[in-house]
Structure formats: C-alpha cells, structure tokens
Design a protein around this motif. Structure first.
Motif, PDB file in Angstrom:
ATOM      1  N   PRO A 186      -3.903  -6.271  -4.100  1.00  0.00           N
ATOM      2  CA  PRO A 186      -3.421  -6.289  -5.490  1.00  0.00           C
ATOM      3  C   PRO A 186      -3.211  -4.883  -6.043  1.00  0.00           C
ATOM      4  CG  PRO A 186      -5.731  -6.878  -5.395  1.00  0.00           C
ATOM      5  CD  PRO A 186      -5.336  -6.535  -3.999  1.00  0.00           C
ATOM      6  N   ARG A 187      -2.231  -4.177  -5.502  1.00  0.00           N
ATOM      7  CA  ARG A 187      -2.021  -2.792  -5.922  1.00  0.00           C
ATOM      8  C   ARG A 187      -0.663  -2.561  -6.552  1.00  0.00           C
ATOM      9  NH1 ARG A 187      -4.321   0.872  -0.983  1.00  0.00           N
ATOM     10  NH2 ARG A 187      -5.904  -0.589  -0.251  1.00  0.00           N
ATOM     11  N   LEU A 188       0.013  -3.629  -6.920  1.00  0.00           N
ATOM     12  CA  LEU A 188       1.379  -3.481  -7.398  1.00  0.00           C
ATOM     13  C   LEU A 188       1.692  -4.668  -8.298  1.00  0.00           C
ATOM     14  CD1 LEU A 188       3.739  -1.511  -6.646  1.00  0.00           C
ATOM     15  CD2 LEU A 188       4.417  -3.154  -4.901  1.00  0.00           C
ATOM     16  N   ARG A 189       2.530  -4.421  -9.294  1.00  0.00           N
ATOM     17  CA  ARG A 189       3.082  -5.531 -10.072  1.00  0.00           C
ATOM     18  C   ARG A 189       4.492  -5.784  -9.560  1.00  0.00           C
ATOM     19  NH1 ARG A 189      -0.359  -5.523 -14.526  1.00  0.00           N
ATOM     20  NH2 ARG A 189      -1.195  -3.482 -15.093  1.00  0.00           N
ATOM     21  N   GLY A 208      -2.751   0.799 -26.369  1.00  0.00           N
ATOM     22  CA  GLY A 208      -2.425  -0.620 -26.276  1.00  0.00           C
ATOM     23  C   GLY A 208      -1.533  -0.972 -25.107  1.00  0.00           C
ATOM     24  N   LYS A 209      -0.871   0.041 -24.516  1.00  0.00           N
ATOM     25  CA  LYS A 209      -0.024  -0.246 -23.346  1.00  0.00           C
ATOM     26  C   LYS A 209      -0.891  -0.326 -22.094  1.00  0.00           C
ATOM     27  CE  LYS A 209       4.363   0.487 -24.961  1.00  0.00           C
ATOM     28  NZ  LYS A 209       5.635   1.136 -24.702  1.00  0.00           N
ATOM     29  N   LEU A 210      -0.358  -0.990 -21.081  1.00  0.00           N
ATOM     30  CA  LEU A 210      -1.087  -1.086 -19.820  1.00  0.00           C
ATOM     31  C   LEU A 210      -1.373   0.312 -19.262  1.00  0.00           C
ATOM     32  CD1 LEU A 210       0.882  -4.023 -18.191  1.00  0.00           C
ATOM     33  CD2 LEU A 210      -1.519  -4.060 -18.906  1.00  0.00           C
ATOM     34  N   ALA A 211      -2.566   0.487 -18.703  1.00  0.00           N
ATOM     35  CA  ALA A 211      -2.927   1.780 -18.103  1.00  0.00           C
ATOM     36  C   ALA A 211      -2.360   1.843 -16.693  1.00  0.00           C
ATOM     37  CB  ALA A 211      -4.440   1.957 -18.110  1.00  0.00           C
ATOM     38  N   ASP A 212      -1.039   1.948 -16.608  1.00  0.00           N
ATOM     39  CA  ASP A 212      -0.322   2.137 -15.351  1.00  0.00           C
ATOM     40  C   ASP A 212       0.169   3.584 -15.372  1.00  0.00           C
ATOM     41  OD1 ASP A 212      -0.667  -0.588 -15.171  1.00  0.00           O
ATOM     42  OD2 ASP A 212       1.465  -1.086 -15.007  1.00  0.00           O
ATOM     43  N   LEU A 213      -0.337   4.416 -14.472  1.00  0.00           N
ATOM     44  CA  LEU A 213       0.049   5.828 -14.532  1.00  0.00           C
ATOM     45  C   LEU A 213      -0.044   6.487 -13.164  1.00  0.00           C
ATOM     46  CD1 LEU A 213      -2.810   7.745 -14.556  1.00  0.00           C
ATOM     47  CD2 LEU A 213      -3.062   6.468 -16.684  1.00  0.00           C
ATOM     48  N   VAL A 214       0.583   7.679 -13.086  1.00  0.00           N
ATOM     49  CA  VAL A 214       0.495   8.491 -11.863  1.00  0.00           C
ATOM     50  C   VAL A 214       0.064   9.902 -12.232  1.00  0.00           C
ATOM     51  CG1 VAL A 214       2.171   7.289 -10.404  1.00  0.00           C
ATOM     52  CG2 VAL A 214       2.973   9.015 -12.015  1.00  0.00           C
ATOM     53  N   THR A 218      -2.571   7.016  -8.216  1.00  0.00           N
ATOM     54  CA  THR A 218      -1.788   5.944  -8.847  1.00  0.00           C
ATOM     55  C   THR A 218      -2.775   4.949  -9.443  1.00  0.00           C
ATOM     56  OG1 THR A 218      -0.126   6.206  -7.094  1.00  0.00           O
ATOM     57  CG2 THR A 218       0.059   4.255  -8.495  1.00  0.00           C
ATOM     58  N   VAL A 219      -2.527   4.559 -10.672  1.00  0.00           N
ATOM     59  CA  VAL A 219      -3.440   3.655 -11.383  1.00  0.00           C
ATOM     60  C   VAL A 219      -2.637   2.466 -11.913  1.00  0.00           C
ATOM     61  CG1 VAL A 219      -5.032   3.448 -13.348  1.00  0.00           C
ATOM     62  CG2 VAL A 219      -4.909   5.601 -12.057  1.00  0.00           C
ATOM     63  N   VAL A 220      -3.117   1.268 -11.637  1.00  0.00           N
ATOM     64  CA  VAL A 220      -2.479   0.047 -12.152  1.00  0.00           C
ATOM     65  C   VAL A 220      -3.509  -0.710 -12.985  1.00  0.00           C
ATOM     66  CG1 VAL A 220      -1.424  -2.180 -11.565  1.00  0.00           C
ATOM     67  CG2 VAL A 220      -0.882  -0.155 -10.199  1.00  0.00           C
ATOM     68  N   ALA A 278       0.838  -1.201   0.000  1.00  0.00           N
ATOM     69  CA  ALA A 278       0.000   0.000   0.000  1.00  0.00           C
ATOM     70  C   ALA A 278       0.876   1.256   0.000  1.00  0.00           C
ATOM     71  CB  ALA A 278      -0.926  -0.010   1.216  1.00  0.00           C
ATOM     72  N   GLN A 279       1.971   1.216   0.752  1.00  0.00           N
ATOM     73  CA  GLN A 279       2.888   2.353   0.792  1.00  0.00           C
ATOM     74  C   GLN A 279       3.527   2.585  -0.576  1.00  0.00           C
ATOM     75  OE1 GLN A 279       3.905   4.690   3.476  1.00  0.00           O
ATOM     76  NE2 GLN A 279       4.362   5.493   1.439  1.00  0.00           N
ATOM     77  N   ALA A 280       3.912   1.509  -1.229  1.00  0.00           N
ATOM     78  CA  ALA A 280       4.525   1.630  -2.558  1.00  0.00           C
ATOM     79  C   ALA A 280       3.559   2.309  -3.533  1.00  0.00           C
ATOM     80  CB  ALA A 280       4.939   0.251  -3.071  1.00  0.00           C
ATOM     81  N   ALA A 281       2.296   1.926  -3.474  1.00  0.00           N
ATOM     82  CA  ALA A 281       1.301   2.545  -4.353  1.00  0.00           C
ATOM     83  C   ALA A 281       1.191   4.044  -4.049  1.00  0.00           C
ATOM     84  CB  ALA A 281      -0.058   1.856  -4.185  1.00  0.00           C
ATOM     85  N   ALA A 282       1.269   4.396  -2.771  1.00  0.00           N
ATOM     86  CA  ALA A 282       1.168   5.812  -2.390  1.00  0.00           C
ATOM     87  C   ALA A 282       2.387   6.599  -2.876  1.00  0.00           C
ATOM     88  CB  ALA A 282       1.034   5.930  -0.873  1.00  0.00           C
ATOM     89  N   TRP A 283       3.479   5.929  -3.106  1.00  0.00           N
ATOM     90  CA  TRP A 283       4.676   6.592  -3.657  1.00  0.00           C
ATOM     91  C   TRP A 283       4.626   6.661  -5.185  1.00  0.00           C
ATOM     92  CZ3 TRP A 283       8.252   3.385   0.037  1.00  0.00           C
ATOM     93  CH2 TRP A 283       8.388   4.079   1.258  1.00  0.00           C
ATOM     94  N   GLY A 284       3.561   6.173  -5.789  1.00  0.00           N
ATOM     95  CA  GLY A 284       3.418   6.243  -7.240  1.00  0.00           C
ATOM     96  C   GLY A 284       3.980   5.047  -7.977  1.00  0.00           C
ATOM     97  N   LEU A 285       4.347   4.019  -7.223  1.00  0.00           N
ATOM     98  CA  LEU A 285       4.915   2.836  -7.869  1.00  0.00           C
ATOM     99  C   LEU A 285       3.796   1.942  -8.407  1.00  0.00           C
ATOM    100  CD1 LEU A 285       7.716   2.171  -5.278  1.00  0.00           C
ATOM    101  CD2 LEU A 285       8.055   2.672  -7.706  1.00  0.00           C
ATOM    102  N   THR A 286       3.987   1.469  -9.633  1.00  0.00           N
ATOM    103  CA  THR A 286       3.039   0.526 -10.209  1.00  0.00           C
ATOM    104  C   THR A 286       3.698  -0.842 -10.417  1.00  0.00           C
ATOM    105  OG1 THR A 286       3.567   1.406 -12.404  1.00  0.00           O
ATOM    106  CG2 THR A 286       1.623   2.304 -11.298  1.00  0.00           C
TER     107      THR A 286
END
Ligand SMILES: [Zn+2]
Length: 577
Positions: A284-287, A536-542, A564-566, A253-261
C-alpha cells in the motif's frame, strides 16, 4: 532524525462514494480538524523544519516547514511557527535546506505494463540496429526455455526506412517465434515463424483499423500496425495473473521510489482492476485513480456493470472514476489522424467515426463518467474535443472534466476549446525528449509545419487549459524528475540539442511542478484533497536532494528522491537520508 520506514496500513476499499466526491481520509481529516482532545490540540506526529517547501498554493508558495498529523497536513509556515506544534513524541526532521514538494501525481500511465517492463526484454534507447540486435540475441540466449521471444521498446530510428522486416528478426531469432512491440505500443515486428503460426500470408486481408505491411512482392514484411498486431499478439503466451501481481508489487515500490504518491491508470479491464486492488493491498504505497476501458456501445447493461466497479472501488487508495478510449494511433506509424497527409501519404487511422464517438461519449457523460480520449493527430484532437462539446450540450452537463490524452499535434486554433469546455489537457512530459527517434523519425514523419506546433506545452498553458502531466510508462520512464527536466529544458540528459528542441515551448520549473501535482489532482477531481500542501490536505509529499528552484535547469536530472510520504506514512526512503 529517525530512519524508521513505516509501511501504510492496509488499504480500505469498502468506501462507497460517488465519483468525484471527497475521498475518505480527507473527509475524516476535515471532520477531525477540531481538536480530538484538549491535550492533543494542534500536536503534530512529525514536523519537517529548515527546508525549502514548495506548497503549490498560490497565496503562500514557499515556506520552510510543515507539520503532519495523522494522514494530513496540520500546518505550513516558518520553522518557528511549525515548531509550536511539536510536543513530546513528535518526530522532528531537520531538512537542512532540502526541497519539499507535494507528492508527485502521474496523470497517465499503465501500471501493469510498466511493472512488467521492469523485467522484460526492453529495447529502449537501442537506436541502432546493432544495439537492438545485441539485446534481442542476449535475451534469447539467457531464456532458452521461453517458447516465444517477446519484448518491447524498439525505436523506429533503428531502421533506415523507419520500419523493420521479418528477415532481420529471422536472423536474430531463427528457431522460435518472435514478436517485438515498438516503444509506443502501436506497431508489432514479427519473424517468419510467428507469421506462419498466425496464418498471416499474402492472402490475409488487413483487419479493420490495422495494416499488414507488405514487401514489394506482396508478402507480409513482418510489420503489423495497430489492430493488425493482434493477429500475432493473440498467440503470445499471456502472463498469468500471479506473474502480473508480483510484477505489480515491484512496480508500485518503484513508483514510490520515483516520488509518486498517486498515478492515473489509463485504461483497464475488470480483471486488471481486481489485480490492482490486490497488489495495492499487499504493497500500500501508492494511490491509484483508474480508468476502465471504454466500451464502444455503452448499453444500459454495460453501464450498470461499470458503475458497479465505480461504486466498489471508491476509496482514496483505488478509485475508479473514468473510462478511456483511443480516437487514433501514433505519429511514427502514420496512424495518428491528421487533416493533411503525411509526407509519405495517408492521413491516419481514426478508430471511430465522429458519430460513433459522439454517441459513446454522450452516453458516458450522461452517466456521470469522466471520459479520457487518446488523440494525437490534429484531426483526432478535434474529434475528441467535438465529442466532449456535443455531449455537454446534449446532456446539459458541466464539470465532467473530460480529458484529451497526449494532444501531440493540435491545431493552435483548437487550444482555447480546452478552457472553454472545461476539458483537461493530459500531456506527457517526456514526449518531446529529443533523442534519435524523435529527431530522426517523429519530426520528419510530421513534416516541418506540424513539427513546429507539436508537443506545445507552453501554448497549451497560454491558452488557459489545465494541463496535467504524466509519463505513459512504459512508453517512457515514470521517473518524475526526468519528466520535469525534459519539460523545462527540452534537451536530452546529454544536453542536446543546445537550447532545446522547439525552445519556445519550454516551461518554467514552477509550471512543470504544478502540472505534476495540483493540475494532475484536478484531472482526477481531487484538488480539494491533494496536489498542494496546505492544512487539511492529505500528507502526500516528497523530499528531494536539491532545491529545484535554485539550481540551473541542466542539473534537474541529477535530483534524487530522498523520501516519499503517502498519507503521513513513508513509502520510500533513500539510504542517504
Ligand atoms: Zn497510454
């Protein structure tokens, strides 16, 4: 603007793709790019308009809007262009000038260690002995039932000689064993009781690849370097799996808050991979792209067992694709392997002979693995590059994208070998952070000639290497905006030293962003699926609070991650957004 926070669907871990192949979602997306039904043709689930979108695509780096459908990017362009994808039911987000980037990818961290560090006794930034003592005593006082006092993060700068002593720790923790690990994880500091429990005495020999530092009477001084750490470390009560898993949930959860996908897990045993899989299913908030711990002797049996893990964990939520090993140690403990002696003597402690390393790397290379090698000293870096070059030659392989991790003090003449061998330079954006440890211990331990060529991010770029940025969390924070700020300014958050440490190695903002997105995606064989924002790329964004390309570098550190969006799903949303 909706304030809905959706949580990702439970990760599907069953896909069985070969290493390096396109992950599941992106494959589906490509297959599904033709409209699923006429009425849904080109319709977005969500569009972001009126922003500053840095796509990372060389052809069209800046647009102001983006459309998402399902798990992938449907379109990028002007707000007017993207609005043509809106229909009834499309969520329209007005960015009001805010900055959007591809989701951040941390190319090197330790998720379990980082997650545990969120609740442990942390000694980071305690640069004086007084500050350190206060934290140790404070933690011991509020944990009277802990059988051991353990913690990590102490800086060599807190000690006049660069190293602590057991007597200092005896004074802080008199009645219990105590064992504190340095910020880089390579040096242990034990009190007398811990040494006694571990039977470490003047008669104890140094273990291979380790050193028991002695006082002038020959008694153990309380400092255990590298493999000698295990003498005491093995007695420290291990965290139970359920404790690790609950820490991991917080860490994710912390990683997601830092903008990590996505994060690259730099080495794990089988048990830890299982733990990661469980935690990622719950949160499930991170790859995660994971490396297994390298085996020194990769026999057919060993390779078969590791290959089974690679086949089991092959989804784009958790993908095993690499093995990770250590060629040498670290600078401050003078264990990084160097060609020339340290000012205090010694040339470091390589963990392998070149022949041993060549043999192991070649076996993994042949079996289709990407190999990640920690190498910090110039000699260590040369050993890693040599092993990669020889493996490719012996096996006739190309495109494995083997990686050297850290590359702190390379010889300038070795930098072209990265591009020539297709070898990824995996560096850590916060490593040149010029705090007291860096300026007071790291730099003097190297000596002036080596210090000038240390952590040379610009020189690595100029040599044409693909440079992937990471944090090495918990060594440094995995907060990406802090890493970008450090790579661009090479100053502390207070702005010291003026102009930055070794300022010729400062990067442009775009280069720093690229290393945390597209280049880190390349480092995990996934640049076709992520790392830039394109249809076509994954919608992973900040979404960030300020336009990184417009603000002065000293303000980068104040940037907030708003969203943050994964894979199209929100994994973090700040209250103010
Ligand atoms: Zn690491």
């Amino acid at each position: 603007m909706t304030r809905r926070v959706t949580v990702l669907a439970v990760a599907v871990l069953a896909a069985s793709l070969a290493q390096g192949a396109a992950p599941t979602e992106a494959k589906e997306a490509k297959a599904g790019r033709a409209p699923r039904g006429k009425d849904r043709a080109g319709q977005a689930d969500r569009i972001f308009v009126n922003g500053r979108v840095w796509t990372g695509e060389p052809g069209r780096p800046l647009v102001d809007a983006l459309a998402v459908r399902g798990t992938t990017v449907l379109a990028v362009g002007t707000s007017a262009e993207v609005r043509t994808h809106a229909a009834k039911g499309t969520d329209v987000v007005d960015l009001r000038g805010r900055f959007v980037a591809p989701g951040f990818i941390d190319g090197h961290l330790h998720l379990v260690g980082g997650s545990l560090s969120l609740e442990a006794l942390r000694l980071d930034d305690a640069f004086t002995f007084a500050a350190l003592a206060e934290r140790v005593k404070g933690w011991a006082a509020v944990h009277p039932d802990a059988h051991w006092v353990t913690g990590e993060g102490w800086s060599y700068a807190a000690f006049p000689d660069g190293l602590p002593s057991r007597l200092q720790l005896d004074a802080l923790v008199p009645g219990r064993p105590a064992f504190l690990v340095s910020y880089d994880g390579h040096t242990g500091w034990a009190n007398s009781m811990a040494l006694r429990l571990a039977d470490v005495s003047r008669e104890t020999k140094n273990p291979p690849g380790g050193e028991i530092v002695r006082d002038d009477k020959g008694e153990p001084a309380g400092v255990l370097k590298e493999n000698a750490m295990e003498l005491v470390g093995r007695l420290v009560p291990k965290r139970l799996p359920h404790e690790k898993e609950s820490a991991l949930r917080r860490g994710i959860a912390q990683a997601a808050a830092w903008g990590l996908t996505t994060v690259h897990q730099a080495g794990s045993g089988e048990e830890e991979i299982e733990l990661l899989a469980k935690a990622l299913e719950a949160v499930p908030r991170l790859r995660v792209y994971a490396a297994l711990d390298i085996e020194r002797d990769p026999t057919a049996d060993v390779l078969a067992r590791q290959d089974e893990l690679r086949r089991r964990f092959a989804s784009d939520r958790l993908r095993v694709g690499a093995v990770k090993g250590y060629v040498d140690g670290v600078v401050e403990a003078r264990t990084a392997a160097m060609f020339e002696p340290y000012p205090g003597g010694g040339t470091g402690l390589p963990n392998w002979t070149q022949e041993e390393l060549d043999r192991a790397v070649a076996a993994y290379d042949k079996a289709g693995w990407q190999v990640m090698l920690h190498a910090i000293g110039d000699r260590g870096v040369d050993m890693a590059l040599t092993a990669f070059e020889r493996a490719a030659r012996a096996n006739g392989t190309t495109g494995r994208r083997h990686r050297v991790e850290h590359i702190e003090v390379p010889r300038p003449a070795d930098l072209p070998r990265f591009k020539a061998g297709g070898i990824v330079a995996s560096t850590q954006a916060m490593f040149p952070y010029p705090n007291q440890n860096h300026l007071g211990v790291y730099v003097p331990t190297l000596g002036p000639e080596r210090a000038r060529r240390a952590l040379a991010f610009r020189a690595i770029d100029d040599a044409g290497a693909v440079q992937s940025f990471g944090s090495d969390w918990p060594v440094f924070t995995a907060e990406v905006v802090r890493g970008i700020a450090c790579a661009v300014t090479r100053t502390t958050v207070e702005g010291t030293p003026p102009g930055g440490w070794e300022p010729t190695q400062r990067l442009t903002l775009e280069a720093a962003l690229r290393h945390f997105t597209r280049d880190a995606a390349f480092a995990e064989h996934a640049e076709a699926q992520k790392g830039t924002l394109a249809p076509g790329k994954l919608a992973d964004l900040v979404v960030l609070s300020q336009d990184l390309l417009a603000i002065p570098p000293e303000r980068i550190k104040d940037t907030k991650v708003l969203l943050t969006v994964v894979g199209g799903q929100d994994t973090w949303r700040a209250k103010e957004f």
